[in-house]
Design a protein around this motif. Structure first.
Motif: not given
Length: 408
Positions: A146-147, A263-267, A286-287, A293-294
């Motif tokens: 994952r990393l 993913g949309l919920l996170q950003i 970048s954000l 990623t987090k």
């Protein structure tokens, strides 16, 4: 553009009686002991041959029924039922005494591969967790995977590219539905998809080749009337899902709307704005990468979709018809990964298509294996079965593929 394709023989719905309920019952996992009685194979084989003729120009590719001559997509309940019956009968013959003996006699093939009924079942790969479970990757190795993967597949251009791929595919599917049987939902859905694609165009405005970098005095962030956030795209995805819910069985890309919502919920609070200047736009991009990623975990289907787009330029999940397994191959630190597919015909174009599909699946396992840093070696093998095929082996992109005959 995607079109609807239906073979003439299926449009006429020829009266092909498939009286094999008893045989298919025995095909259910755990519902039988092998080998089956010889009469069951004798009953099933004529039906298998007849279905192979009926479906001769159609291939099942990652859940879609595709005409291999022109790559058009077929949507029909009778076709799906016929294909399902064909594949189920094919799996029965993979476990027959003759098929098992032929497989054991093939040079270079692990003697116990596809020996268990569970190894002849299908498998859908839609998360890294499924891949890691199959490879028996440890928790520490999964973390390493994952990393290593996340920073690459969550890059802004990968994220927006995957979304565009999904929306473009959905747009083509909706256009087909609107041409033949339009509804209020599909007409509204078409408009929402167009709006989503416009937002993505704005999200890609930080391209160094665009003119945005030339702005010397960018608008203050958040003050522009053109300012939007990824949360706006999330709202449109929700509206799109509601509009198309009644048609979801006909839309291959529909499930990916739900997947990408993660993913949309996170950003959702990150800006999409053409007027904030190049440096600020790059910072927002970048954000997006940092947040994804987090937050996207190893089991995330959204992360897996991004990985598929990163590796293959496609958002499709991978379906393996005959999942096979990993087998020791000449030593403690040597393994062989075998997976397979049941072909309709042994024509070159069908064989080529089957090898391409299997290579995509095998390559994913190899990628995860190597990314995890496993020291043992892993050989990849693809196996293709077809009624009346000539048994032979082929090489495709450095891997061995074996053609097997299905017969009594």
């Amino acid at each position: 553009m995607m079109t609807l394709y239906l073979p003439k023989c299926l449009r006429r719905k020829q009266n092909i009686v498939i009286n094999v309920r008893v045989v298919l019952y025995h095909c259910s996992v755990g519902g039988y002991e092998e080998p089956l009685h010889s009469e069951l194979y004798e009953t099933a084989f004529p039906k298998l041959t007849k279905l192979a003729h009926l479906l001769r120009n159609v291939d099942l590719i990652d859940g879609s029924f595709v005409n291999i001559n022109d790559q058009s997509v077929a949507v029909d309940d009778y076709l799906q039922q016929s294909m399902h019956t064909f594949k189920s009968l094919g799996r029965i013959f993979l476990g027959s005494p003759m098929a098992r003996q032929r497989l054991k006699s093939r040079e270079g093939v692990p003697p116990h591969c596809f020996g268990k009924p569970s190894e002849r079942e299908s498998m859908t790969l839609d998360s890294l967790t499924k891949v890691s479970n199959f490879l028996n990757i440890s928790a520490q190795q999964r973390k390493a995977v994952r990393l290593a993967i996340c920073p690459q597949v969550t890059q802004h251009q990968i994220w927006t590219g995957a979304l565009e791929e999904i929306l473009a595919g959905l747009r083509s599917e909706i256009e087909v539905l609107n041409r033949y049987s339009p509804t209020k939902g599909t007409r509204m859905g078409q408009q929402i998809v167009a709006s989503c694609l416009k937002f993505l165009d704005a999200a890609n405005s930080f391209d160094p080749e665009s003119t945005s970098w030339m702005r010397l005095a960018p608008t203050k962030v958040g003050d522009s009337p053109a300012s939007h956030k990824w949360g706006d795209v999330l709202e449109m995805f929700n509206d799109l899902i509601n509009c198309l819910r009644s048609e979801k069985e006909l839309l291959f890309h529909f499930p990916k709307l739900e997947v990408m919502k993660e993913g949309l919920l996170q950003i959702k609070d990150v800006l999409i704005d053409k007027n904030i200047g190049y440096k600020e736009t790059r910072r927002q991009g970048s954000l997006v990468q940092k947040k994804l990623t987090k937050t996207l975990g190893h089991s995330s289907r959204c992360l897996f979709t991004l990985l598929m787009y990163y590796l293959h330029g496609s958002v499709r999940d991978i379906q393996v018809e005959v999942c096979g397994g990993m087998y020791e191959s000449g030593g403690k630190d040597k393994f062989c990964l075998c997976m397979g597919k049941i072909l309709i015909t042994n024509e070159e174009k069908m064989v080529r298509s089957g090898m391409k599909q299997l290579d995509r699946a095998l390559g994913l396992f190899k990628f995860v294996w190597e990314t995890a840093g496993v020291k043992a070696s892993l050989e990849l093998q693809g196996h293709l079965w077809c009624v009346g095929a000539e048994e032979k082996s082929l090489s495709y992109r450095g891997n061995r593929f074996f053609i097997h005959a299905i017969s009594l």
